[in-house]
Structure formats: C-alpha cells, structure tokens
Design a protein around this motif. Structure first.
Motif: not given
Length: 305
Positions: A81-102
C-alpha cells in the motif's frame, strides 16, 4: 531504536549539521548542472536532452541509495500500500519538479537560479500552516514571507525595472519547481512516519528517474555525448541527490517543517558562492547582495519564534 533516533535527530546541533550539509549539496547543484550541459553538449534549446540528463542523474542517485542500504544492512522493504505513495512522491518531487528545474536553470544564471530556488522555503511555510499545528502562520512568519519575496523581486530587477529581467521559461520555471519542492516536502514528512527515509528517497528517485528518461526519449532526447569528465560530474550530481534527499527526509521525519526549513536560507548563499568559483558569475552586485539579505532575513524571521 525509534526513540533513540528521535532524540538524536531532534538535537539542535544535529539538525544544524545535517541541514547545512544538505543545503551545501543542493547549492553545488546549480553550477554543476550548468557545467554538465557544456560537458554533455546540451544546448539551451535541447529540452528533451535535459530531461534525459536529469533522469540519468536521479537513476544513479537511487542506485547509490540501494547499494548503500545493501552494504550497511538497512532494509528498504515497503508495504504494497506504500508503493503508490512513494510513486506519487517520485512524480512530483523528481519528475515534475526537475523538468521545470532543469529547463529553468538553463535559461537563467546559476546565481539567480539559486536565490529563486529559496522560494521553496516560503511555499513550505505557507503550506505547512494547513497541515501541521506546530507550523501555524503568525505575524513573524507572514513578515518573513514578505521579506523573502521582496528578495526574489530585487534579484530580478534589471536596469531599475523588471523588463528583461524575468523569463517565464527561466525564472518562472524555477519558481514552479520550488512550489513542487514545497509540496513534496510536506508529503515526505507525512509518509516518512511509517516508511524508512532511505526507502522513501530511493524509491521516489528510482520511479521519478524512470519517468524522466521515458519522457525524454519519447521527445527524441537521445543526443547526449558522454565523456570521462561528464561521467564523473554525473556521478557527483547523483551523489548530491542521494545524500541530500535522504538527509532531508530524515530531518523531516523527526522535526517540524519550520524547524528544518530555516537551513534552506543557506542554499542561495552556497549557490551564489559556488557559481562565482566555478562559473565566474558575478559574486558582488547590489541586486544580488540585497536579494540574499532579504531572502536570508525572511527565513530567519520565520523561524525566530
């Protein structure tokens, strides 16, 4: 063991050491990323190459965390049940955040980008008000937010005004990245209560990096030229994320958002200084100096109480 960790990681000196170390690493990312663009022959218009570059960096970060946990015997198992939680965190913290950052960092200076990234602190303070009782807004905190955004405005002044001093695809993207960073910080504290900080950081970086690489390749971002110097720098960038995100997750697990956030005032200071050393960007200047003073004063005022 949990009680022992709570005692250790709530000690003022430990929070200060780990907080400043994390912020130094994040500050060093600003000139490092811009140097990386040169070493990998990534131009300003090579949007998808930047996204793939970011994906490689964070994939390496996740592997570093997993290898470290394997060597030290730390468990990185998580419940289904925690897989979706870390997956969502990865989406906003790594994918979305760093697309804008780079993309944003490639369209602004390392000095200006490092100061603008400090807006994460102000977004965090405002959002924490709605989630945590110990982080309610007060007159001091509102004053700090105002001072902080004055600093952001001042550093963007160009010739006495904003004309030519603000690009949405540059400074604007850095600010959006900062908002994503603030949201992910709030969410990290929430899920880190029941999940190891190493697992949180490792899995979110892994999932986020795969999404970045996939998105970049779909956009035909494959023209990255690897060199020895570039590969070494990429390993360092991977280390930055592996170490800083894990340390920050540990601090957020055992401390209030406001108590931890105070140390992010040092990110623009480290970023400005290191951009001067490695990029030759101007260290002294009225706008930059005033921006640093306002940003730092705002964050200190927020946490003074």
């Amino acid at each position: 063991m949990k009680e022992k960790n709570e005692v250790i990681f709530t000690k003022a000196y430990m929070v200060m050491i780990l907080g400043l170390l994390s912020c130094f690493l994040w500050g060093s990312a600003f000139p490092s990323v811009k140097i990386g663009y040169e070493l990998f022959s990534i131009g300003t218009a090579d949007t998808f190459e930047k996204i793939v570059f970011a994906g490689y960096r964070f994939f390496i970060s996740s592997m570093m965390i997993f290898i470290f946990c394997l060597i030290t015997g730390r468990s990185i198992k998580i419940k289904k049940e925690d897989i979706s939680k870390v997956g969502f965190l990865g989406l906003i913290q790594t994918t979305i955040q760093y697309i804008f950052f780079y993309i944003g960092l490639s369209n602004t200076s390392g000095t200006k980008g490092s100061i603008l990234a400090a807006t994460t602190t102000f977004f965090s303070v405002i959002l924490a008000h709605f989630f945590y009782e110990e982080d309610k807004l007060s007159i001091k905190r509102v004053g700090g937010v105002i001072l902080g955004f004055l600093g952001v405005a001042i550093v963007n002044l160009n010739g006495g005004g904003f004309q030519g001093g603000f690009k949405f695809a540059g400074e604007g993207f850095i600010i959006i990245s900062s908002l994503m960073g603030a949201l992910s910080g709030i969410y990290t504290k929430k899920i880190a209560k029941n999940i190891s900080p190493f697992a949180v950081s490792g899995y979110q970086l892994f999932i986020g990096s795969i999404l970045l690489i996939f998105a970049g390749i779909l956009g035909d971002g494959r023209g990255i030229s690897f060199t020895l110097k570039g590969s070494i720098l990429l390993l360092y960038l991977g280390f930055i994320s592996a170490a800083a995100f894990t340390l920050w997750a540990i601090l957020l697990k055992y401390n209030g958002v406001g108590k931890v956030t105070i140390y992010k005032f040092s990110v623009p200071l480290f970023g400005v200084f290191l951009s001067y050393i490695f990029l030759g960007e101007r260290l002294l200047g009225v706008n930059v100096i005033l921006g640093i003073i306002f940003v730092s004063s705002g964050i200190i005022l927020i946490n003074k109480e």
